[in-house]
Write a protein that holds these residues in place. Sequence first.
Motif, short mmCIF file in Angstrom:
data_model
loop_
_atom_site.label_atom_id
_atom_site.label_comp_id
_atom_site.label_asym_id
_atom_site.label_seq_id
_atom_site.Cartn_x
_atom_site.Cartn_y
_atom_site.Cartn_z
N LYS A 26 -28.60 -28.09 -12.98
CA LYS A 26 -27.85 -27.91 -11.60
C LYS A 26 -26.35 -27.92 -12.00
CE LYS A 26 -31.40 -29.09 -8.31
NZ LYS A 26 -32.07 -29.74 -7.26
N GLU A 72 -30.75 -18.81 3.53
CA GLU A 72 -31.74 -19.39 4.35
C GLU A 72 -31.27 -20.59 5.23
OE1 GLU A 72 -33.81 -21.33 0.40
OE2 GLU A 72 -34.23 -22.56 2.42
N ASN A 83 -38.27 -24.70 -2.42
CA ASN A 83 -37.52 -23.94 -3.63
C ASN A 83 -37.91 -24.43 -5.16
OD1 ASN A 83 -36.54 -21.89 -1.86
ND2 ASN A 83 -34.79 -22.96 -1.36
N SER A 97 -35.32 -26.91 3.29
CA SER A 97 -34.73 -27.29 2.01
C SER A 97 -33.98 -28.57 2.02
CB SER A 97 -34.34 -26.10 1.44
OG SER A 97 -34.94 -25.13 1.30
N SER A 117 -24.70 -27.95 0.71
CA SER A 117 -25.94 -28.69 1.40
C SER A 117 -26.59 -29.79 0.61
CB SER A 117 -26.82 -27.72 2.20
OG SER A 117 -27.63 -26.95 1.40
N LYS A 171 -32.34 -23.55 -7.34
CA LYS A 171 -33.39 -24.42 -8.16
C LYS A 171 -33.71 -23.93 -9.54
CE LYS A 171 -34.21 -27.81 -4.85
NZ LYS A 171 -33.42 -27.44 -3.97
N GLY A 195 -30.04 -32.42 0.27
CA GLY A 195 -31.30 -32.91 0.81
C GLY A 195 -31.57 -34.00 -0.10
N ASP A 196 -32.07 -34.02 -1.15
CA ASP A 196 -32.27 -35.07 -2.23
C ASP A 196 -31.06 -35.64 -2.74
OD1 ASP A 196 -34.80 -36.11 -2.54
OD2 ASP A 196 -35.64 -34.32 -3.35
N GLY A 197 -30.17 -34.70 -2.98
CA GLY A 197 -28.94 -35.55 -3.45
C GLY A 197 -28.87 -34.84 -5.04
N CYS A 198 -29.68 -34.16 -5.43
CA CYS A 198 -29.73 -33.87 -6.95
C CYS A 198 -28.36 -32.63 -7.04
CB CYS A 198 -31.01 -33.25 -7.37
SG CYS A 198 -31.10 -32.87 -9.16
N THR A 199 -28.65 -31.66 -6.26
CA THR A 199 -27.81 -30.66 -6.45
C THR A 199 -26.17 -31.10 -6.28
OG1 THR A 199 -29.26 -29.11 -5.35
CG2 THR A 199 -26.95 -28.22 -5.33
N THR A 201 -27.06 -21.75 -1.35
CA THR A 201 -28.13 -22.38 -2.19
C THR A 201 -29.50 -21.54 -2.07
OG1 THR A 201 -28.62 -24.00 -0.72
CG2 THR A 201 -27.44 -24.69 -2.77
C1 LIG Z 1 -33.00 -27.92 -3.06
C2 LIG Z 1 -31.97 -27.41 -1.92
C3 LIG Z 1 -30.98 -27.79 -1.55
C4 LIG Z 1 -30.47 -29.11 -1.78
O1 LIG Z 1 -30.59 -29.75 -2.96
P1 LIG Z 1 -31.00 -31.29 -3.31
O2 LIG Z 1 -31.03 -31.40 -4.66
O3 LIG Z 1 -32.39 -31.42 -2.63
O4 LIG Z 1 -30.06 -32.14 -2.54
C5 LIG Z 1 -30.03 -27.13 -0.58
N1 LIG Z 1 -30.35 -25.83 -0.26
C6 LIG Z 1 -31.41 -25.33 -0.87
C7 LIG Z 1 -31.76 -23.74 -0.42
C8 LIG Z 1 -32.40 -25.90 -1.69
O5 LIG Z 1 -33.38 -25.33 -2.07
#
Ligand SMILES: *Cc1c(COP(=O)(O)O)cnc(C)c1O
Length: 329
Positions: free
Chosen positions: A132, A262, A55, A215, A154, A29, A156-160, A292
Amino acid sequence: LLESKNNELYQIKKLHFKDDGLNPTLSLKDRASVIACVKALENNNRTIACASTGNAASSLAGNAAKMGLKTVIFVPKRAPIGKLTQLLVFGANVIKVDGDYKKAFSLSKKAIEHFGWYNRNAAINPNLIEGKKTVALEIAEQLDFDVPDWVVVSVGDGCTIGGVYKGFYDLLQLNMIKKIPKILGVQALGCDPFYQAFINDKPLEETDEFTIADSIAVGIPRNPVKGLNAVKKSKGSYLVVSDEEIMKAMKLLAESEGIFAEPAASAAFAGFIKARSENLIKEEETVTVIITGNGLKDTKNALTILEEPVLLEDDLEELIRYFKKEKRG
Ligand SMILES: *Cc1c(COP(=O)(O)O)cnc(C)c1O
Protein backbone atom coordinates in the motif's frame (compact mmCIF):
# COMPACT_ATOMS: atom_id res chain seq x y z
CA LEU A 1 -1.87 11.80 -10.99
CA LEU A 2 -4.50 14.22 -12.28
CA GLU A 3 -4.27 17.95 -11.68
CA SER A 4 -7.57 19.70 -10.99
CA LYS A 5 -8.48 22.72 -13.11
CA ASN A 6 -11.04 23.83 -10.52
CA ASN A 7 -8.77 25.61 -8.05
CA GLU A 8 -11.10 28.58 -7.97
CA LEU A 9 -14.14 26.44 -7.25
CA TYR A 10 -12.45 24.74 -4.29
CA GLN A 11 -10.37 27.80 -3.38
CA ILE A 12 -7.10 25.91 -3.27
CA LYS A 13 -3.67 26.64 -4.68
CA LYS A 14 -3.03 23.21 -6.15
CA LEU A 15 -5.08 20.00 -6.05
CA HIS A 16 -4.18 16.59 -7.48
CA PHE A 17 -6.11 13.34 -7.53
CA LYS A 18 -4.37 9.98 -7.32
CA ASP A 19 -7.01 7.82 -8.96
CA ASP A 20 -6.46 4.25 -7.76
CA GLY A 21 -9.88 3.39 -9.12
CA LEU A 22 -7.92 2.78 -12.34
CA ASN A 23 -5.96 -0.19 -10.94
CA PRO A 24 -6.49 -3.67 -12.46
CA THR A 25 -9.44 -4.58 -10.20
CA LEU A 26 -10.41 -0.92 -9.71
CA SER A 27 -9.21 -0.20 -6.17
CA LEU A 28 -6.09 0.69 -4.19
CA LYS A 29 -6.23 -2.81 -2.65
CA ASP A 30 -4.43 -4.19 -5.73
CA ARG A 31 -1.23 -2.74 -4.32
CA ALA A 32 -1.50 -5.02 -1.28
CA SER A 33 -3.03 -8.06 -2.98
CA VAL A 34 -0.24 -8.48 -5.48
CA ILE A 35 2.27 -8.62 -2.61
CA ALA A 36 0.09 -11.15 -0.75
CA CYS A 37 0.04 -13.40 -3.81
CA VAL A 38 3.80 -13.21 -4.28
CA LYS A 39 4.36 -13.99 -0.60
CA ALA A 40 1.94 -16.94 -0.70
CA LEU A 41 3.88 -18.37 -3.65
CA GLU A 42 7.16 -17.86 -1.76
CA ASN A 43 5.63 -19.83 1.13
CA ASN A 44 4.46 -22.61 -1.21
CA ASN A 45 0.92 -21.85 -0.14
CA ARG A 46 -1.63 -22.43 -2.91
CA THR A 47 -4.67 -20.97 -1.14
CA ILE A 48 -5.10 -17.41 0.16
CA ALA A 49 -7.97 -16.29 2.35
CA CYS A 50 -9.29 -13.01 3.67
CA ALA A 51 -12.31 -11.30 5.12
CA SER A 52 -13.32 -8.16 3.33
CA THR A 53 -16.08 -5.66 2.84
CA GLY A 54 -15.37 -6.06 -0.86
CA ASN A 55 -12.28 -4.49 -2.38
CA ALA A 56 -9.59 -6.46 -0.55
CA ALA A 57 -11.48 -9.56 -1.60
CA SER A 58 -12.16 -8.67 -5.22
CA SER A 59 -8.60 -7.50 -5.66
CA LEU A 60 -7.20 -10.64 -4.04
CA ALA A 61 -9.42 -12.80 -6.24
CA GLY A 62 -8.25 -11.03 -9.41
CA ASN A 63 -4.56 -11.04 -8.59
CA ALA A 64 -4.70 -14.67 -7.40
CA ALA A 65 -6.44 -15.73 -10.60
CA LYS A 66 -3.60 -14.21 -12.60
CA MET A 67 -1.01 -16.10 -10.53
CA GLY A 68 -2.80 -19.45 -10.41
CA LEU A 69 -3.69 -19.37 -6.71
CA LYS A 70 -6.96 -20.38 -5.05
CA THR A 71 -8.88 -17.95 -2.85
CA VAL A 72 -11.38 -18.32 -0.03
CA ILE A 73 -13.18 -15.07 0.69
CA PHE A 74 -15.40 -14.22 3.66
CA VAL A 75 -17.74 -11.30 2.99
CA PRO A 76 -20.38 -9.63 5.14
CA LYS A 77 -23.98 -9.99 4.07
CA ARG A 78 -24.25 -6.44 2.71
CA ALA A 79 -21.31 -6.53 0.24
CA PRO A 80 -22.20 -4.42 -2.87
CA ILE A 81 -23.14 -6.39 -5.94
CA GLY A 82 -20.33 -5.00 -8.14
CA LYS A 83 -17.66 -6.27 -5.77
CA LEU A 84 -19.43 -9.59 -5.26
CA THR A 85 -19.65 -10.04 -9.02
CA GLN A 86 -15.90 -9.48 -9.30
CA LEU A 87 -15.28 -12.25 -6.76
CA LEU A 88 -17.49 -14.69 -8.59
CA VAL A 89 -16.13 -13.94 -12.05
CA PHE A 90 -12.52 -14.32 -10.82
CA GLY A 91 -13.48 -17.78 -9.52
CA ALA A 92 -13.11 -17.18 -5.78
CA ASN A 93 -14.63 -19.51 -3.24
CA VAL A 94 -17.02 -17.03 -1.62
CA ILE A 95 -18.45 -17.49 1.87
CA LYS A 96 -21.11 -14.93 2.77
CA VAL A 97 -21.22 -14.52 6.54
CA ASP A 98 -24.57 -13.72 8.12
CA GLY A 99 -23.71 -10.43 9.82
CA ASP A 100 -21.39 -7.47 9.43
CA TYR A 101 -17.66 -7.21 8.63
CA LYS A 102 -16.74 -8.02 12.25
CA LYS A 103 -18.48 -11.40 11.91
CA ALA A 104 -16.86 -12.11 8.53
CA PHE A 105 -13.43 -11.28 9.98
CA SER A 106 -14.02 -13.50 12.99
CA LEU A 107 -14.93 -16.58 10.92
CA SER A 108 -12.05 -16.00 8.51
CA LYS A 109 -9.60 -15.88 11.41
CA LYS A 110 -10.81 -19.20 12.79
CA ALA A 111 -10.87 -20.83 9.35
CA ILE A 112 -7.37 -19.63 8.40
CA GLU A 113 -5.99 -21.10 11.64
CA HIS A 114 -7.81 -24.35 11.05
CA PHE A 115 -6.95 -24.87 7.38
CA GLY A 116 -3.52 -23.21 7.27
CA TRP A 117 -4.29 -20.93 4.30
CA TYR A 118 -2.15 -17.88 3.53
CA ASN A 119 -3.65 -14.90 5.40
CA ARG A 120 -4.36 -11.70 3.47
CA ASN A 121 -6.09 -9.96 6.38
CA ALA A 122 -4.53 -6.53 6.38
CA ALA A 123 -3.69 -5.99 10.03
CA ILE A 124 -2.36 -9.50 10.52
CA ASN A 125 -0.08 -9.56 7.49
CA PRO A 126 2.73 -6.98 7.73
CA ASN A 127 3.64 -7.31 4.04
CA LEU A 128 0.47 -5.62 2.87
CA ILE A 129 1.44 -2.16 4.09
CA GLU A 130 4.58 -2.48 1.96
CA GLY A 131 2.29 -2.83 -1.03
CA LYS A 132 0.00 0.00 0.00
CA LYS A 133 2.89 2.38 0.61
CA THR A 134 3.64 2.37 -3.12
CA VAL A 135 0.78 4.86 -3.55
CA ALA A 136 2.87 7.39 -1.62
CA LEU A 137 6.00 6.54 -3.61
CA GLU A 138 4.10 7.14 -6.84
CA ILE A 139 2.59 10.43 -5.65
CA ALA A 140 6.06 11.68 -4.75
CA GLU A 141 7.62 10.47 -7.98
CA GLN A 142 4.88 11.96 -10.14
CA LEU A 143 5.31 15.34 -8.40
CA ASP A 144 9.08 15.24 -8.95
CA PHE A 145 9.55 14.58 -5.21
CA ASP A 146 8.07 17.97 -4.35
CA VAL A 147 5.35 16.48 -2.13
CA PRO A 148 2.09 18.30 -1.31
CA ASP A 149 1.33 19.93 2.05
CA TRP A 150 -1.59 17.52 2.58
CA VAL A 151 -2.53 14.04 1.45
CA VAL A 152 -6.18 13.09 2.01
CA VAL A 153 -7.33 9.47 2.30
CA SER A 154 -10.36 7.64 3.64
CA VAL A 155 -9.85 5.26 6.56
CA GLY A 156 -11.42 1.95 7.53
CA ASP A 157 -9.01 -0.60 9.00
CA GLY A 158 -6.17 1.92 8.96
CA CYS A 159 -3.81 -0.09 6.74
CA THR A 160 -4.04 2.27 3.76
CA ILE A 161 -3.30 5.41 5.76
CA GLY A 162 -0.48 3.53 7.52
CA GLY A 163 0.94 2.67 4.10
CA VAL A 164 0.66 6.25 2.91
CA TYR A 165 2.67 7.40 5.93
CA LYS A 166 5.22 4.58 5.55
CA GLY A 167 5.86 5.45 1.91
CA PHE A 168 6.61 9.09 2.66
CA TYR A 169 8.56 8.11 5.78
CA ASP A 170 10.82 5.82 3.75
CA LEU A 171 11.41 8.55 1.15
CA LEU A 172 12.31 11.03 3.88
CA GLN A 173 14.86 8.58 5.36
CA LEU A 174 16.40 8.32 1.91
CA ASN A 175 16.53 12.14 1.65
CA MET A 176 14.42 11.96 -1.48
CA ILE A 177 11.75 14.33 -0.11
CA LYS A 178 12.04 17.29 2.24
CA LYS A 179 9.01 16.60 4.44
CA ILE A 180 6.21 14.14 5.13
CA PRO A 181 2.88 15.64 3.99
CA LYS A 182 0.25 16.23 6.66
CA ILE A 183 -2.12 13.29 6.37
CA LEU A 184 -5.86 13.90 6.64
CA GLY A 185 -7.73 10.70 7.53
CA VAL A 186 -11.41 10.79 6.64
CA GLN A 187 -14.03 8.59 8.27
CA ALA A 188 -17.80 8.27 7.91
CA LEU A 189 -19.93 9.88 10.60
CA GLY A 190 -21.71 6.57 11.20
CA CYS A 191 -18.47 4.63 11.72
CA ASP A 192 -15.69 6.77 13.17
CA PRO A 193 -13.52 4.92 15.71
CA PHE A 194 -10.27 6.60 14.55
CA TYR A 195 -11.84 10.05 14.62
CA GLN A 196 -13.20 9.50 18.14
CA ALA A 197 -9.87 8.20 19.39
CA PHE A 198 -8.04 11.12 17.76
CA ILE A 199 -10.19 13.97 19.07
CA ASN A 200 -10.59 12.46 22.54
CA ASP A 201 -6.93 11.38 22.71
CA LYS A 202 -7.77 7.88 23.91
CA PRO A 203 -7.47 4.31 22.59
CA LEU A 204 -9.83 3.13 19.87
CA GLU A 205 -13.25 1.88 20.89
CA GLU A 206 -15.62 -0.21 18.82
CA THR A 207 -18.33 1.73 16.95
CA ASP A 208 -21.37 0.87 14.86
CA GLU A 209 -21.00 0.44 11.10
CA PHE A 210 -23.76 2.76 9.85
CA THR A 211 -22.64 4.18 6.51
CA ILE A 212 -23.18 3.60 2.81
CA ALA A 213 -19.39 3.84 2.40
CA ASP A 214 -19.01 0.08 2.83
CA SER A 215 -15.24 -0.03 2.29
CA ILE A 216 -14.65 2.12 5.36
CA ALA A 217 -17.45 0.67 7.51
CA VAL A 218 -15.05 -0.91 9.97
CA GLY A 219 -16.26 -0.82 13.58
CA ILE A 220 -13.17 -2.55 14.97
CA PRO A 221 -10.15 -1.33 12.96
CA ARG A 222 -7.34 -3.88 12.78
CA ASN A 223 -4.54 -1.29 12.45
CA PRO A 224 -5.30 1.05 15.36
CA VAL A 225 -1.69 2.02 16.07
CA LYS A 226 -0.57 2.60 12.48
CA GLY A 227 -3.79 4.44 11.66
CA LEU A 228 -3.40 6.88 14.55
CA ASN A 229 0.37 7.30 14.18
CA ALA A 230 0.10 8.22 10.50
CA VAL A 231 -1.98 11.25 11.42
CA LYS A 232 -0.21 12.21 14.65
CA LYS A 233 3.33 11.87 13.33
CA SER A 234 2.56 13.73 10.13
CA LYS A 235 0.83 16.50 12.15
CA GLY A 236 -2.33 15.89 10.16
CA SER A 237 -5.86 15.36 11.37
CA TYR A 238 -8.89 13.13 11.32
CA LEU A 239 -12.34 14.32 10.36
CA VAL A 240 -15.75 12.81 9.68
CA VAL A 241 -18.23 13.31 6.84
CA SER A 242 -21.88 12.31 6.68
CA ASP A 243 -23.31 9.97 4.04
CA GLU A 244 -25.04 12.98 2.52
CA GLU A 245 -21.74 14.86 2.23
CA ILE A 246 -20.17 11.75 0.70
CA MET A 247 -22.82 11.46 -2.00
CA LYS A 248 -22.68 15.19 -2.79
CA ALA A 249 -18.91 14.90 -3.11
CA MET A 250 -19.29 11.87 -5.38
CA LYS A 251 -21.45 13.89 -7.77
CA LEU A 252 -19.18 16.93 -7.67
CA LEU A 253 -16.07 14.82 -8.28
CA ALA A 254 -17.69 13.14 -11.25
CA GLU A 255 -19.11 16.33 -12.76
CA SER A 256 -16.12 18.57 -12.26
CA GLU A 257 -13.20 16.17 -12.55
CA GLY A 258 -14.53 13.24 -14.60
CA ILE A 259 -13.69 10.79 -11.83
CA PHE A 260 -16.35 8.30 -10.72
CA ALA A 261 -15.49 7.15 -7.19
CA GLU A 262 -17.29 4.69 -4.95
CA PRO A 263 -18.73 6.11 -1.71
CA ALA A 264 -15.73 5.20 0.48
CA ALA A 265 -13.40 6.90 -2.01
CA SER A 266 -15.68 9.90 -2.39
CA ALA A 267 -15.42 10.28 1.38
CA ALA A 268 -11.82 11.46 0.96
CA PHE A 269 -12.93 14.20 -1.43
CA ALA A 270 -15.81 15.11 0.91
CA GLY A 271 -13.19 15.36 3.65
CA PHE A 272 -11.12 17.71 1.51
CA ILE A 273 -14.17 19.94 0.88
CA LYS A 274 -14.95 20.00 4.59
CA ALA A 275 -11.34 20.69 5.56
CA ARG A 276 -11.35 23.66 3.18
CA SER A 277 -14.65 25.00 4.52
CA GLU A 278 -13.29 24.75 8.07
CA ASN A 279 -9.95 26.20 6.91
CA LEU A 280 -8.11 23.18 8.32
CA ILE A 281 -6.52 23.03 4.88
CA LYS A 282 -5.49 26.57 3.90
CA GLU A 283 -6.05 28.13 0.48
CA GLU A 284 -2.33 28.58 -0.14
CA GLU A 285 -1.58 24.90 0.53
CA THR A 286 -1.16 22.04 -1.95
CA VAL A 287 -3.18 18.85 -1.69
CA THR A 288 -3.38 15.35 -3.14
CA VAL A 289 -6.62 13.44 -2.64
CA ILE A 290 -6.34 9.66 -3.00
CA ILE A 291 -9.32 8.08 -4.76
CA THR A 292 -9.24 4.55 -3.39
CA GLY A 293 -11.96 2.80 -5.41
CA ASN A 294 -14.01 3.03 -8.61
CA GLY A 295 -17.65 4.10 -8.68
CA LEU A 296 -18.72 1.21 -10.91
CA LYS A 297 -18.24 -1.08 -7.91
CA ASP A 298 -21.36 0.33 -6.30
CA THR A 299 -23.81 1.75 -8.81
CA LYS A 300 -26.79 1.08 -6.53
CA ASN A 301 -25.89 3.83 -4.07
CA ALA A 302 -24.87 6.20 -6.86
CA LEU A 303 -28.24 5.80 -8.57
CA THR A 304 -30.09 6.85 -5.42
CA ILE A 305 -28.91 10.44 -5.96
CA LEU A 306 -29.29 10.52 -9.74
CA GLU A 307 -32.31 11.30 -11.89
CA GLU A 308 -33.79 8.76 -14.29
CA PRO A 309 -33.16 9.92 -17.87
CA VAL A 310 -36.12 11.24 -19.85
CA LEU A 311 -37.88 8.85 -22.29
CA LEU A 312 -39.07 10.43 -25.56
CA GLU A 313 -40.58 9.30 -28.86
CA ASP A 314 -38.53 9.62 -32.06
CA ASP A 315 -39.89 13.17 -32.42
CA LEU A 316 -37.72 16.29 -32.77
CA GLU A 317 -40.58 18.62 -31.74
CA GLU A 318 -40.95 16.71 -28.50
CA LEU A 319 -37.21 16.98 -27.90
CA ILE A 320 -37.30 20.74 -28.52
CA ARG A 321 -40.22 21.13 -26.09
CA TYR A 322 -38.29 19.05 -23.56
CA PHE A 323 -35.18 21.24 -23.77
CA LYS A 324 -37.29 24.41 -23.54
CA LYS A 325 -39.15 23.19 -20.49
CA GLU A 326 -36.06 21.91 -18.74
CA LYS A 327 -33.89 24.81 -19.93
CA ARG A 328 -31.33 22.21 -20.94
CA GLY A 329 -29.30 21.70 -24.07
C1 LIG B 1 -10.06 -0.52 1.92
C2 LIG B 1 -10.51 0.77 1.43
C3 LIG B 1 -10.31 1.95 2.16
C4 LIG B 1 -9.66 2.03 3.50
O1 LIG B 1 -8.48 1.26 3.68
P1 LIG B 1 -8.16 0.68 5.12
O2 LIG B 1 -6.86 0.01 4.99
O3 LIG B 1 -9.28 -0.30 5.43
O4 LIG B 1 -8.18 1.82 6.07
C5 LIG B 1 -10.77 3.12 1.59
N1 LIG B 1 -11.40 3.16 0.41
C6 LIG B 1 -11.60 2.04 -0.31
C7 LIG B 1 -12.31 2.15 -1.61
C8 LIG B 1 -11.17 0.81 0.17
O5 LIG B 1 -11.40 -0.29 -0.55
